[in-house]
Design an enzyme around this catalytic site. Sequence first.
Site, PDB file in Angstrom:
ATOM      1  CG  ASP A 155      10.941 -24.799  31.041  1.00 47.05           C
ATOM      2  OD1 ASP A 155      11.324 -25.307  29.975  1.00 47.05           O
ATOM      3  OD2 ASP A 155      10.314 -23.739  31.102  1.00 47.05           O
ATOM      4  CB  CYS A 206       0.850 -25.258  19.296  1.00 47.22           C
ATOM      5  SG  CYS A 206       0.484 -26.393  17.941  1.00 47.22           S
TER       6      CYS A 206
HETATM    7  C1  B12 Z   1      13.439 -23.790  24.102  1.00 46.93           C
HETATM    8  C2  B12 Z   1      12.293 -24.714  24.458  1.00 46.93           C
HETATM    9  C3  B12 Z   1      11.176 -24.683  23.646  1.00 46.93           C
HETATM   10  C4  B12 Z   1      11.163 -23.980  22.297  1.00 46.93           C
HETATM   11  C5  B12 Z   1      11.925 -24.863  21.279  1.00 46.93           C
HETATM   12  C6  B12 Z   1      11.496 -26.344  21.333  1.00 46.93           C
HETATM   13  C7  B12 Z   1      12.468 -27.316  20.680  1.00 46.93           C
HETATM   14  N1  B12 Z   1      11.939 -28.441  20.243  1.00 46.93           N
HETATM   15  O1  B12 Z   1      13.664 -27.058  20.604  1.00 46.93           O
HETATM   16  C8  B12 Z   1       9.643 -23.822  22.039  1.00 46.93           C
HETATM   17  C9  B12 Z   1       9.189 -22.498  22.598  1.00 46.93           C
HETATM   18  C10 B12 Z   1       9.213 -23.912  20.585  1.00 46.93           C
HETATM   19  C11 B12 Z   1       9.101 -24.953  22.911  1.00 46.93           C
HETATM   20  C12 B12 Z   1       7.886 -25.548  22.690  1.00 46.93           C
HETATM   21  C13 B12 Z   1       7.384 -26.563  23.493  1.00 46.93           C
HETATM   22  N2  B12 Z   1       7.867 -26.985  24.658  1.00 46.93           N
HETATM   23 CO1  B12 Z   1       9.608 -26.478  25.312  1.00 46.93          CO
HETATM   24  N3  B12 Z   1      11.315 -26.212  25.982  1.00 46.93           N
HETATM   25  C14 B12 Z   1      12.370 -25.555  25.588  1.00 46.93           C
HETATM   26  C15 B12 Z   1      13.579 -25.769  26.499  1.00 46.93           C
HETATM   27  C16 B12 Z   1      13.711 -24.566  27.430  1.00 46.93           C
HETATM   28  C17 B12 Z   1      14.894 -26.016  25.749  1.00 46.93           C
HETATM   29  C18 B12 Z   1      14.760 -27.042  24.601  1.00 46.93           C
HETATM   30  C19 B12 Z   1      16.024 -27.150  23.782  1.00 46.93           C
HETATM   31  O2  B12 Z   1      17.109 -27.302  24.329  1.00 46.93           O
HETATM   32  N4  B12 Z   1      15.893 -27.052  22.458  1.00 46.93           N
HETATM   33  C20 B12 Z   1      16.977 -27.210  21.562  1.00 46.93           C
HETATM   34  C21 B12 Z   1      16.792 -28.533  20.832  1.00 46.93           C
HETATM   35  C22 B12 Z   1      17.935 -28.744  19.822  1.00 46.93           C
HETATM   36  O3  B12 Z   1      16.895 -29.502  21.831  1.00 46.93           O
HETATM   37  P1  B12 Z   1      15.695 -30.518  22.227  1.00 46.93           P
HETATM   38  O4  B12 Z   1      14.388 -29.872  22.076  1.00 46.93           O
HETATM   39  O5  B12 Z   1      16.042 -31.119  23.548  1.00 46.93           O
HETATM   40  O6  B12 Z   1      15.837 -31.566  21.073  1.00 46.93           O
HETATM   41  C23 B12 Z   1      16.599 -32.748  21.173  1.00 46.93           C
HETATM   42  C24 B12 Z   1      16.168 -33.720  20.119  1.00 46.93           C
HETATM   43  O7  B12 Z   1      15.694 -33.048  19.021  1.00 46.93           O
HETATM   44  C25 B12 Z   1      17.416 -34.522  19.932  1.00 46.93           C
HETATM   45  N5  B12 Z   1      17.728 -34.813  18.562  1.00 46.93           N
HETATM   46  C26 B12 Z   1      18.209 -33.991  17.656  1.00 46.93           C
HETATM   47  N6  B12 Z   1      18.428 -34.649  16.506  1.00 46.93           N
HETATM   48  C27 B12 Z   1      18.077 -35.938  16.728  1.00 46.93           C
HETATM   49  C28 B12 Z   1      18.096 -37.034  15.891  1.00 46.93           C
HETATM   50  C29 B12 Z   1      17.661 -38.254  16.381  1.00 46.93           C
HETATM   51  C30 B12 Z   1      17.706 -39.435  15.481  1.00 46.93           C
HETATM   52  C31 B12 Z   1      17.195 -38.358  17.730  1.00 46.93           C
HETATM   53  C32 B12 Z   1      16.706 -39.665  18.267  1.00 46.93           C
HETATM   54  C33 B12 Z   1      17.172 -37.217  18.559  1.00 46.93           C
HETATM   55  C34 B12 Z   1      17.622 -36.031  18.039  1.00 46.93           C
HETATM   56  O8  B12 Z   1      18.505 -33.799  20.464  1.00 46.93           O
HETATM   57  C35 B12 Z   1      18.083 -32.530  20.854  1.00 46.93           C
HETATM   58  C36 B12 Z   1      18.963 -32.034  22.004  1.00 46.93           C
HETATM   59  O9  B12 Z   1      18.678 -32.724  23.211  1.00 46.93           O
HETATM   60  C37 B12 Z   1      13.148 -27.071  27.262  1.00 46.93           C
HETATM   61  C38 B12 Z   1      13.661 -27.176  28.702  1.00 46.93           C
HETATM   62  C39 B12 Z   1      15.131 -27.545  28.740  1.00 46.93           C
HETATM   63  N7  B12 Z   1      15.881 -26.850  29.556  1.00 46.93           N
HETATM   64  O10 B12 Z   1      15.555 -28.459  28.042  1.00 46.93           O
HETATM   65  C40 B12 Z   1      11.604 -27.023  27.202  1.00 46.93           C
HETATM   66  C41 B12 Z   1      10.844 -28.360  26.975  1.00 46.93           C
HETATM   67  C42 B12 Z   1      11.574 -29.101  25.895  1.00 46.93           C
HETATM   68  N8  B12 Z   1       9.557 -27.932  26.483  1.00 46.93           N
HETATM   69  C43 B12 Z   1       8.601 -28.668  26.881  1.00 46.93           C
HETATM   70  C44 B12 Z   1       7.260 -28.524  26.459  1.00 46.93           C
HETATM   71  C45 B12 Z   1       6.196 -29.207  27.289  1.00 46.93           C
HETATM   72  C46 B12 Z   1       6.965 -27.779  25.310  1.00 46.93           C
HETATM   73  C47 B12 Z   1       5.631 -27.728  24.547  1.00 46.93           C
HETATM   74  C48 B12 Z   1       4.886 -29.053  24.516  1.00 46.93           C
HETATM   75  C49 B12 Z   1       4.742 -26.615  25.137  1.00 46.93           C
HETATM   76  C50 B12 Z   1       3.499 -26.350  24.313  1.00 46.93           C
HETATM   77  N9  B12 Z   1       2.518 -27.229  24.336  1.00 46.93           N
HETATM   78  O11 B12 Z   1       3.393 -25.346  23.658  1.00 46.93           O
HETATM   79  C51 B12 Z   1       6.122 -27.303  23.143  1.00 46.93           C
HETATM   80  C52 B12 Z   1       6.479 -28.541  22.290  1.00 46.93           C
HETATM   81  C53 B12 Z   1       6.966 -28.179  20.922  1.00 46.93           C
HETATM   82  C54 B12 Z   1       7.930 -29.253  20.379  1.00 46.93           C
HETATM   83  N10 B12 Z   1       7.480 -30.059  19.450  1.00 46.93           N
HETATM   84  O12 B12 Z   1       9.062 -29.297  20.862  1.00 46.93           O
HETATM   85  C55 B12 Z   1       9.072 -29.789  27.786  1.00 46.93           C
HETATM   86  C56 B12 Z   1       9.120 -31.081  26.936  1.00 46.93           C
HETATM   87  C57 B12 Z   1       8.690 -32.334  27.640  1.00 46.93           C
HETATM   88  C58 B12 Z   1       8.741 -33.509  26.686  1.00 46.93           C
HETATM   89  N11 B12 Z   1       7.917 -34.516  26.980  1.00 46.93           N
HETATM   90  O13 B12 Z   1       9.487 -33.543  25.730  1.00 46.93           O
HETATM   91  C59 B12 Z   1      10.473 -29.253  28.232  1.00 46.93           C
HETATM   92  C60 B12 Z   1      11.542 -30.322  28.505  1.00 46.93           C
HETATM   93  C61 B12 Z   1      10.240 -28.390  29.503  1.00 46.93           C
HETATM   94  C62 B12 Z   1      10.027 -29.249  30.737  1.00 46.93           C
HETATM   95  N12 B12 Z   1      10.878 -29.126  31.736  1.00 46.93           N
HETATM   96  O14 B12 Z   1       9.120 -30.040  30.833  1.00 46.93           O
HETATM   97  N13 B12 Z   1       9.964 -25.283  23.874  1.00 46.93           N
HETATM   98  S1  SF4 Z   2       2.587 -28.643  15.699  1.00 44.86           S
HETATM   99 FE1  SF4 Z   2       4.170 -27.294  14.899  1.00 44.86          FE
HETATM  100  S2  SF4 Z   2       3.585 -25.302  15.674  1.00 44.86           S
HETATM  101 FE2  SF4 Z   2       2.514 -26.801  16.959  1.00 44.86          FE
HETATM  102  S3  SF4 Z   2       3.888 -27.181  18.724  1.00 44.86           S
HETATM  103 FE3  SF4 Z   2       4.329 -28.728  17.147  1.00 44.86          FE
HETATM  104  S4  SF4 Z   2       6.035 -27.845  16.006  1.00 44.86           S
HETATM  105 FE4  SF4 Z   2       5.099 -26.155  17.125  1.00 44.86          FE
END
Ligand code: B12
Ligand code: SF4
Length: 414
Positions: free
Chosen positions: A156, A268
Amino acid sequence: MQHASCTGRTTPAPPLDWMSLTEQICDKARNLGFDLVGIAPAHPVPQFSAYHSWLSHGYHGEMEYMARSDRVARRKDPNKIVPGARSVICVGLNYYPGALPHNLRHDPSRGLISNYAWGVDYHDLMRSRLQELVNFAETRIYTKTGRKIAYRVYVDTGPVLERAYAVEAGLGFIGKNTCLIHPQMGSWLFLGEILLDVELDYVSARTPRNTDVNCGSCRRCLDACPTGALIAPYVLDARRCISYLTIELKGPIPHELRPLLGNWIYGCDICQTVCPWQRFARPTRERSFYAQGTASPPSTAEGLDRISPVLSELVRMNVEAFQRQYTGTPLHRTGRHRLLRNALVALGNQRSSTTVPTLTEALADEESLVRGHAAWALGQVGGQAAQRALENVLSTERDPYARHEILAAIDALA
Ligand code: B12
Ligand code: SF4
Ligand code: SF4
């Protein structure tokens, strides 16, 4: 159980010894309790540009660690973390503790806590198991070659795009809710990695099983998100996400978003709960992810009160009670003041006059963040008693932020 591992090579086969080492690592990972394991090459991932664009829009909000230039550079290239990095061992651990009983799920006087946080904090648990896994690999590599390896273990908090590497390692696909979804397990999965300077037998991310599936035309998560945080498929504006607002945000929760939080007080689960892939989710074998004293589904009163606390009791919690209740769980990270802040928003959303005495007490809390949110909640509940309580504290409140909230609440009641 399905493992997205050790199948479907796309890279030239490495020497036989390394192949068997890869298999031993995968076996060891499963023996350590990981549900999924796979190996990706330590190359930059294609999703890096999505992350870059996410940052440029400011969707990371106050999570400055996501945008620091040294961290961005490491997310782009694992060689900046481990010089000579060749492989990323990716693991997934099912954390699903079962569903909250229906009556509690729909009881607005109780707070909702994301199911990932019901039991022990996963960071230490997974890190120590990954350390054991890398010790295992290190010993075998040293025995074979006399060579020491360089590695880093992350769960994470490291500068790694964990979901993107998990996809590369064949652990699943990214859903429109941005979560990593395994087609046979759903998305209640924690992720972790080991970066190492050893070329293993990469497990293809593109096994037929995992590339043929995706979200299709579904958009349930986007439609269900109460705050509109999923602004487009695969794009989450963290500044609107309840998980960010209740866990990451340090200061006051923006006024316009408070009513949309409902009774979520920590994280959430909505965009995952509505996902059709979750029908494959099974309760985790990891007992420590269940709320203390509960089985799956949670059953004892003590366990239920911990994972679905009565809000008016929660906001009366002093520091000692908070430590007793939540030490060792992810909630401990937010501290008492932020958990109470969240609970006060939920109480405001409940709009019940029975909560006025509790909210009035919270106006005297030692933390201005708590006092400010108590004032807002009283403004939401309304009525003469709420108004009197607000006016009474106005003359004694010295903190500018709390005063601002009190005045705004009095205005709202006028
Ligand atoms: C910052 C962060 C958050 C932030 C932002 C989340 C976000 N979606 O960006 C907040 C605080 C909101 C958050 C919430 C949650 N998080 Co969080 N979070 C992180 C963290 C530290 C970084 C994520 C990140 O880099 N975000 C930036 C975005 C751009 O990257 P991304 O989320 O990886 O998104 C990718 C896709 O969207 C993809 N993508 C983009 N465009 C497109 C288009 C297509 C067509 C496709 C296929 C893909 C794609 O590329 C992106 C880059 O890899 C990671 C741990 C880590 N070091 O990676 C944990 C992590 C993602 N979180 C995790 C969890 C469990 C959660 C929550 C479920 C916790 C909760 N219940 O409240 C929620 C889920 C919310 C959600 N829908 O994402 C887990 C996810 C496990 C999983 N099965 O995915 C992680 C991996 C932590 C872990 N080690 O387990 N989180
Ligand atoms: S439902 Fe919306 S507010 Fe809740 S974890 Fe997913 S993106 Fe965040
Ligand atoms: S709810 Fe539908 S659109 Fe959202 S992640 Fe699940 S399958 Fe994809």
